[in-house]
Motif scaffolding. Structure first.
Motif, PDB file in Angstrom:
ATOM      1  N   TYR A   1      -4.859  -0.413   2.816  1.00 20.21           N
ATOM      2  CA  TYR A   1      -4.065   0.149   3.910  1.00 20.21           C
ATOM      3  C   TYR A   1      -2.972  -0.812   4.371  1.00 20.21           C
ATOM      4  CZ  TYR A   1      -7.193   4.137   4.410  1.00 20.21           C
ATOM      5  OH  TYR A   1      -7.908   5.282   4.195  1.00 20.21           O
ATOM      6  N   LYS A   2      -3.282  -2.100   4.371  1.00 25.24           N
ATOM      7  CA  LYS A   2      -2.280  -3.098   4.769  1.00 25.24           C
ATOM      8  C   LYS A   2      -1.097  -3.096   3.799  1.00 25.24           C
ATOM      9  CE  LYS A   2      -1.718  -7.933   6.006  1.00 25.24           C
ATOM     10  NZ  LYS A   2      -1.224  -8.824   4.995  1.00 25.24           N
ATOM     11  N   ALA A   3      -1.384  -3.070   2.495  1.00 25.49           N
ATOM     12  CA  ALA A   3      -0.307  -3.061   1.492  1.00 25.49           C
ATOM     13  C   ALA A   3       0.556  -1.810   1.633  1.00 25.49           C
ATOM     14  CB  ALA A   3      -0.898  -3.144   0.090  1.00 25.49           C
ATOM     15  N   VAL A   4      -0.101  -0.670   1.839  1.00 26.65           N
ATOM     16  CA  VAL A   4       0.635   0.587   1.968  1.00 26.65           C
ATOM     17  C   VAL A   4       1.417   0.620   3.280  1.00 26.65           C
ATOM     18  CG1 VAL A   4       0.387   3.094   2.141  1.00 26.65           C
ATOM     19  CG2 VAL A   4      -0.909   1.826   0.427  1.00 26.65           C
ATOM     20  N   TRP A   5       0.817   0.098   4.357  1.00 27.42           N
ATOM     21  CA  TRP A   5       1.524   0.052   5.644  1.00 27.42           C
ATOM     22  C   TRP A   5       2.749  -0.861   5.567  1.00 27.42           C
ATOM     23  CZ3 TRP A   5       3.419   1.788   9.772  1.00 27.42           C
ATOM     24  CH2 TRP A   5       3.898   0.955  10.773  1.00 27.42           C
ATOM     25  N   GLU A   6       2.605  -2.022   4.951  1.00 32.20           N
ATOM     26  CA  GLU A   6       3.744  -2.934   4.808  1.00 32.20           C
ATOM     27  C   GLU A   6       4.863  -2.274   4.006  1.00 32.20           C
ATOM     28  OE1 GLU A   6       4.307  -5.890   6.242  1.00 32.20           O
ATOM     29  OE2 GLU A   6       2.385  -5.779   7.283  1.00 32.20           O
ATOM     30  N   PHE A   7       4.500  -1.542   2.973  1.00 32.49           N
ATOM     31  CA  PHE A   7       5.471  -0.795   2.168  1.00 32.49           C
ATOM     32  C   PHE A   7       6.178   0.248   3.039  1.00 32.49           C
ATOM     33  CE2 PHE A   7       6.108   3.153  -0.286  1.00 32.49           C
ATOM     34  CZ  PHE A   7       7.066   2.721  -1.189  1.00 32.49           C
ATOM     35  N   HIS A   8       5.406   1.019   3.797  1.00 36.09           N
ATOM     36  CA  HIS A   8       5.979   2.056   4.661  1.00 36.09           C
ATOM     37  C   HIS A   8       6.909   1.447   5.708  1.00 36.09           C
ATOM     38  CE1 HIS A   8       5.123   5.851   7.289  1.00 36.09           C
ATOM     39  NE2 HIS A   8       6.393   5.730   6.975  1.00 36.09           N
ATOM     40  N   LYS A   9       6.441   0.383   6.328  1.00 36.67           N
ATOM     41  CA  LYS A   9       7.240  -0.282   7.354  1.00 36.67           C
ATOM     42  C   LYS A   9       8.556  -0.803   6.770  1.00 36.67           C
ATOM     43  CE  LYS A   9       5.772  -4.214   9.006  1.00 36.67           C
ATOM     44  NZ  LYS A   9       5.055  -5.272   9.748  1.00 36.67           N
ATOM     45  N   LYS A  10       8.481  -1.411   5.601  1.00 38.84           N
ATOM     46  CA  LYS A  10       9.671  -1.984   4.958  1.00 38.84           C
ATOM     47  C   LYS A  10      10.727  -0.927   4.662  1.00 38.84           C
ATOM     48  CE  LYS A  10      10.991  -4.729   0.920  1.00 38.84           C
ATOM     49  NZ  LYS A  10      10.448  -5.490  -0.236  1.00 38.84           N
ATOM     50  N   TYR A  11      10.303   0.256   4.267  1.00 40.67           N
ATOM     51  CA  TYR A  11      11.253   1.295   3.861  1.00 40.67           C
ATOM     52  C   TYR A  11      11.402   2.414   4.892  1.00 40.67           C
ATOM     53  CZ  TYR A  11      11.275  -1.114  -0.543  1.00 40.67           C
ATOM     54  OH  TYR A  11      11.429  -2.087  -1.509  1.00 40.67           O
ATOM     55  N   SER A  12      10.903   2.204   6.109  1.00 43.11           N
ATOM     56  CA  SER A  12      10.931   3.260   7.121  1.00 43.11           C
ATOM     57  C   SER A  12      12.336   3.601   7.613  1.00 43.11           C
ATOM     58  CB  SER A  12      10.043   2.892   8.306  1.00 43.11           C
ATOM     59  OG  SER A  12      10.542   1.744   8.957  1.00 43.11           O
TER      60      SER A  12
ATOM     61  N   GLU B   1      -5.246   3.022  -9.338  1.00 36.78           N
ATOM     62  CA  GLU B   1      -6.317   3.789  -8.710  1.00 36.78           C
ATOM     63  C   GLU B   1      -5.759   5.024  -8.015  1.00 36.78           C
ATOM     64  OE1 GLU B   1      -9.564   3.682  -8.735  1.00 36.78           O
ATOM     65  OE2 GLU B   1      -9.742   1.847  -9.885  1.00 36.78           O
ATOM     66  N   GLY B   2      -6.453   6.120  -8.178  1.00 38.40           N
ATOM     67  CA  GLY B   2      -6.023   7.386  -7.597  1.00 38.40           C
ATOM     68  C   GLY B   2      -5.890   7.336  -6.086  1.00 38.40           C
ATOM     69  N   PHE B   3      -6.804   6.648  -5.412  1.00 40.44           N
ATOM     70  CA  PHE B   3      -6.759   6.551  -3.961  1.00 40.44           C
ATOM     71  C   PHE B   3      -5.459   5.893  -3.498  1.00 40.44           C
ATOM     72  CE2 PHE B   3      -7.841   4.096  -0.071  1.00 40.44           C
ATOM     73  CZ  PHE B   3      -8.050   5.168   0.790  1.00 40.44           C
ATOM     74  N   VAL B   4      -5.097   4.801  -4.131  1.00 42.20           N
ATOM     75  CA  VAL B   4      -3.871   4.073  -3.782  1.00 42.20           C
ATOM     76  C   VAL B   4      -2.648   4.925  -4.131  1.00 42.20           C
ATOM     77  CG1 VAL B   4      -2.523   1.973  -4.179  1.00 42.20           C
ATOM     78  CG2 VAL B   4      -5.025   1.861  -4.101  1.00 42.20           C
ATOM     79  N   ARG B   5      -2.683   5.548  -5.297  1.00 45.10           N
ATOM     80  CA  ARG B   5      -1.583   6.422  -5.719  1.00 45.10           C
ATOM     81  C   ARG B   5      -1.358   7.535  -4.698  1.00 45.10           C
ATOM     82  NH1 ARG B   5      -3.640   8.432 -10.116  1.00 45.10           N
ATOM     83  NH2 ARG B   5      -4.449  10.185  -8.925  1.00 45.10           N
ATOM     84  N   ASP B   6      -2.443   8.164  -4.251  1.00 42.42           N
ATOM     85  CA  ASP B   6      -2.315   9.258  -3.289  1.00 42.42           C
ATOM     86  C   ASP B   6      -1.705   8.792  -1.974  1.00 42.42           C
ATOM     87  OD1 ASP B   6      -3.413  10.907  -5.204  1.00 42.42           O
ATOM     88  OD2 ASP B   6      -5.390  11.024  -4.257  1.00 42.42           O
ATOM     89  N   LEU B   7      -2.105   7.616  -1.508  1.00 41.63           N
ATOM     90  CA  LEU B   7      -1.521   7.076  -0.275  1.00 41.63           C
ATOM     91  C   LEU B   7      -0.023   6.819  -0.455  1.00 41.63           C
ATOM     92  CD1 LEU B   7      -4.245   4.500   0.836  1.00 41.63           C
ATOM     93  CD2 LEU B   7      -3.699   6.682   1.937  1.00 41.63           C
ATOM     94  N   LEU B   8       0.339   6.224  -1.579  1.00 45.50           N
ATOM     95  CA  LEU B   8       1.760   5.933  -1.833  1.00 45.50           C
ATOM     96  C   LEU B   8       2.578   7.206  -1.976  1.00 45.50           C
ATOM     97  CD1 LEU B   8       1.321   2.921  -4.251  1.00 45.50           C
ATOM     98  CD2 LEU B   8       2.369   2.847  -1.972  1.00 45.50           C
TER      99      LEU B   8
END
Length: 93
Positions: free
Chosen positions: A34-45, A71-78
């Motif tokens: 979640y941290k990696a995905v949140w940092e990605f979202h924040k960076k490109y928001s 992993e499918g879980f990570v892919r789905d979040l992204l």
């Protein structure tokens, strides 16, 4: 036929550490994902309507996914984050 679950088990260890046992058997802390995905979202928001922006979004999302062995879980979040960025981007046009 039953669909294979992306996360086959969740374990609570030490009262506060949630581990996901992924398809390959790797144990991954949900917080790290979640941290990696949140940092990605924040960076490109702050969505920009430029090819360079979208190339970077694509490149970095693929790097994150590769880091978690596709992993499918990570892919789905992204995918959900990129869809949200695209939705916001459509409002810019």
């Amino acid at each position: 036929m039953q669909k294979k679950s992306v996360v086959s088990a969740v374990t609570l260890l030490g009262g506060n550490l949630f581990l996901a046992i992924m398809e390959r058997g790797d144990k991954v802390n949900y917080f790290d994902i979640y941290k990696a995905v949140w940092e990605f979202h924040k960076k490109y928001s702050k969505v920009r309507d430029s090819p360079e922006y979208w190339e970077q979004v694509d490149k970095e999302s693929r790097e994150i996914l590769k880091g978690y062995h596709n992993e499918g879980f990570v892919r789905d979040l992204l995918v959900m984050i990129v869809m949200e960025l695209e939705r916001v981007g459509k409002g810019l046009k």
